[in-house]
Enzyme design. Sequence first.
Site: not given
Length: 224
Positions: A29-31
């Site tokens: 995922t991405n932050r």
Amino acid sequence: LASKTLSGKQILITAGPTWESLDPARGLTNRASGKQGFALAQACAEAGAQVRLISGPSHEATPPGVLREDITSAQEMLEACLHSLEIPTDLLIANAAVADHRPTLQSLHKTPKSAVPEQIALTLNPDIVSSIHRHPQRPRVIVAFAAETRDHLDSARAKASRKGADTIIVNDISSNTTGMGCEINACTLLHDKTQIEIPACRKIDMARILIRHISKIHFASEVH
Ligand code: C5P
């Protein structure tokens, strides 16, 4: 009181991260919390627009009057966006932190801990902004985001032209107190020769300021 600068406009907003699953328990995922994207949806609704919000996993509450669709992966976000373009759209605000890559293989069952993968093969995800830019039903205006530091305005401009965005908003992620997951944000808006610095403030205030500028730059002739 918010003035209705976007009265009747159809706006599509992407927000939050995407989740690219490796197996039912794990993924990439991405932050991103979704806070800024949801605040933008709220500010657009306050300005009188019809807002469709397509969001990856986020704990944020849906702002009043906003039509929200939840998705998980980048591919699902693209599909949902393209479907949503069946409604003629005035403005796309691409705020989502889309994961650039997904695991090439996704396991249906949880991989045992002992089966340590030596490598994870990745596949490039589609670029949602570019795909929408090339779509026959392209929104009249596309606003993209770039998470960079302030020294990279040129690369943000290049990113905007590469993706086909009319305006790009550079997020300052150089400090721990602004940007991803924080309550406050600092931004620079870039459009042609225009450069507007917006100092750190709460994300809802940032959203209202950005929407005021976007209305003025792109919809000024239509503001009553
Ligand atoms: O290339 P980068 O991820 O830095 O670009 C950020 C901008 O592009 C954001 O507006 C983001 O929502 C959008 N984006 C996208 N699809 C991707 C990656 C980024 O729409 N696969």
